[in-house]
Motif scaffolding. Sequence first.
Motif, PDB file in Angstrom:
ATOM      1  N   HIS A  75       6.469 -67.516  80.725  1.00  0.00           N
ATOM      2  CA  HIS A  75       7.831 -67.740  80.247  1.00  0.00           C
ATOM      3  C   HIS A  75       8.765 -67.087  81.251  1.00  0.00           C
ATOM      4  O   HIS A  75       8.327 -66.325  82.114  1.00  0.00           O
ATOM      5  N   SER A  76      10.042 -67.403  81.119  1.00  0.00           N
ATOM      6  CA  SER A  76      10.981 -66.872  82.084  1.00  0.00           C
ATOM      7  C   SER A  76      12.290 -66.531  81.405  1.00  0.00           C
ATOM      8  O   SER A  76      12.729 -67.237  80.497  1.00  0.00           O
ATOM      9  N   SER A  77      12.887 -65.440  81.830  1.00  0.00           N
ATOM     10  CA  SER A  77      14.213 -65.108  81.321  1.00  0.00           C
ATOM     11  C   SER A  77      15.224 -65.887  82.129  1.00  0.00           C
ATOM     12  O   SER A  77      14.955 -66.298  83.245  1.00  0.00           O
ATOM     13  N   THR A  81      21.798 -63.732  86.803  1.00  0.00           N
ATOM     14  CA  THR A  81      22.297 -63.003  87.958  1.00  0.00           C
ATOM     15  C   THR A  81      21.525 -63.382  89.214  1.00  0.00           C
ATOM     16  O   THR A  81      21.513 -62.658  90.185  1.00  0.00           O
ATOM     17  N   GLY A  82      20.882 -64.521  89.184  1.00  0.00           N
ATOM     18  CA  GLY A  82      20.138 -64.922  90.362  1.00  0.00           C
ATOM     19  C   GLY A  82      18.680 -65.090  90.024  1.00  0.00           C
ATOM     20  O   GLY A  82      18.317 -65.988  89.279  1.00  0.00           O
ATOM     21  N   THR A  83      17.853 -64.195  90.562  1.00  0.00           N
ATOM     22  CA  THR A  83      16.419 -64.353  90.381  1.00  0.00           C
ATOM     23  C   THR A  83      16.007 -64.150  88.929  1.00  0.00           C
ATOM     24  O   THR A  83      16.339 -63.139  88.328  1.00  0.00           O
ATOM     25  N   PRO A  84      15.278 -65.107  88.346  1.00  0.00           N
ATOM     26  CA  PRO A  84      14.799 -64.893  86.983  1.00  0.00           C
ATOM     27  C   PRO A  84      13.582 -63.965  86.988  1.00  0.00           C
ATOM     28  O   PRO A  84      13.068 -63.616  88.040  1.00  0.00           O
ATOM     29  N   VAL A  85      13.155 -63.577  85.806  1.00  0.00           N
ATOM     30  CA  VAL A  85      11.931 -62.787  85.664  1.00  0.00           C
ATOM     31  C   VAL A  85      10.879 -63.700  85.048  1.00  0.00           C
ATOM     32  O   VAL A  85      11.132 -64.359  84.042  1.00  0.00           O
ATOM     33  N   TRP A 125      12.260 -70.636  78.049  1.00  0.00           N
ATOM     34  CA  TRP A 125      12.763 -69.641  77.108  1.00  0.00           C
ATOM     35  C   TRP A 125      11.712 -69.398  76.034  1.00  0.00           C
ATOM     36  O   TRP A 125      10.970 -70.302  75.662  1.00  0.00           O
ATOM     37  N   THR A 126      11.656 -68.186  75.511  1.00  0.00           N
ATOM     38  CA  THR A 126      10.576 -67.836  74.598  1.00  0.00           C
ATOM     39  C   THR A 126      10.834 -68.223  73.139  1.00  0.00           C
ATOM     40  O   THR A 126       9.901 -68.251  72.345  1.00  0.00           O
TER      41      THR A 126
END
Length: 413
Positions: A75-77, A81-85, A125-126
């Motif tokens: 999953h990804s946040s 602000t640019g790079t996702p986690v 998204w989770t």
Amino acid sequence: MAVMTNAQLDLIKNEFKTLKERSPFYAKKFAGIDLSDVQSQEDFEKLPFSEKNDLREAYPLGIQAVPDEDVVRIHSSSGTTGTPVIIPYTAQDVSDWAEMFARCLKIAGCTNLDRIQITPGYGLWTAGIGFQAGVERLGAMAIPMGPGNTEKQLKMMQDLKSTVITATSSYALLLAEEITKRNLRDKICLRKGVIGSERWGQKTRERIQSEMGIEIYDIYGLTEIYGPGIGISCDEHDGIHMFSDYVYCEVIDPKTGQVLPDGEEGELVLTTLRKQGAPLIRFRTHDLTSIRPDDCPCGRNEYPRINMITGRSDDMVKVKGCNFFPAQVEECLAFVDGCSSEYQIQIEAINDRDVLTLFFETALTGEDKERCEKQLAEVFKAKIGCTPNAEGVPMGELPRSTKKTQRVFDSRY
Ligand code: ZN
């Protein structure tokens, strides 16, 4: 302060035995620290925090702590602000998360006879997928709507006799208003709402409850730590029970990093106790809350409570369902001819709706100023996702500061 139980300490010690071998991220973060020296809560509290920025720097899969064949999903946040986690999950992580989610639904009084309409988004998204898994684990009927399409939401809600709605508070409010406007109150069967715990006001909550005829529960979580579902409010509606068999909670002073006594407000710091794909140790959530020193009348004392989240210790602005940082506003200003760099964001709640006004300084006047305001609002919408009232003011009008200028004035709630 929060007391680490023996069971929690054992899980942490066990995790630490091989953590640095499995995870290049922690090999680097804890370089020079022998994790076998961590034998008590006191030792644990000396470990450095993990920050969202650390995770960003590990993009895309630098925080993975298992071999590739064990990862079943990511999953990804949002990358505001640019790079996702990116967070990798093992089959066990997915299962643990579903277990916690089902537990949330049970605490909210849902059973396998409920029909649960899921309106948060599916995908990276989770939220959507998390709810889906929890509903299935509970054995209830999932109605996987995803976001938007209010017509269809209301039709399915009536035709399928949905009994539970899951949503963000903003979308729940929109649906509640539509139900009232269309006089559907007698045609719907909703009895509960499980609402993502963004910071929201009591007035909004009361409106949603009365217009939909439901009892609302606040679910808590964040993408970095499974997603929503690691805690929820109970029938007492006085704080959120956190699942202490999966996460360890601390509240720290955001400035000094010192762990605070129970009852004192600070920043919530979470440690995963069982997560395999991407364990997180002392992760700073930036959510402001406190640990409740008192027992909950519901009796679930194995799951200690935190108070409702009151805000964030960093400067992210959350309005109209989108998240942004002041730096992104500056980018918008830079994009439009005629805007100066000076700006101020004002957020107010008017009739339970968030109203975002972006004041900016400009030398333009008359029609030129209007064109500039319109263009700025469009750029803002395109880059950030919501539309502000852009209002040009004469140069020098906004306050100046020799230190950090306060640019965000949030008068909501
Ligand atoms: Zn309780």
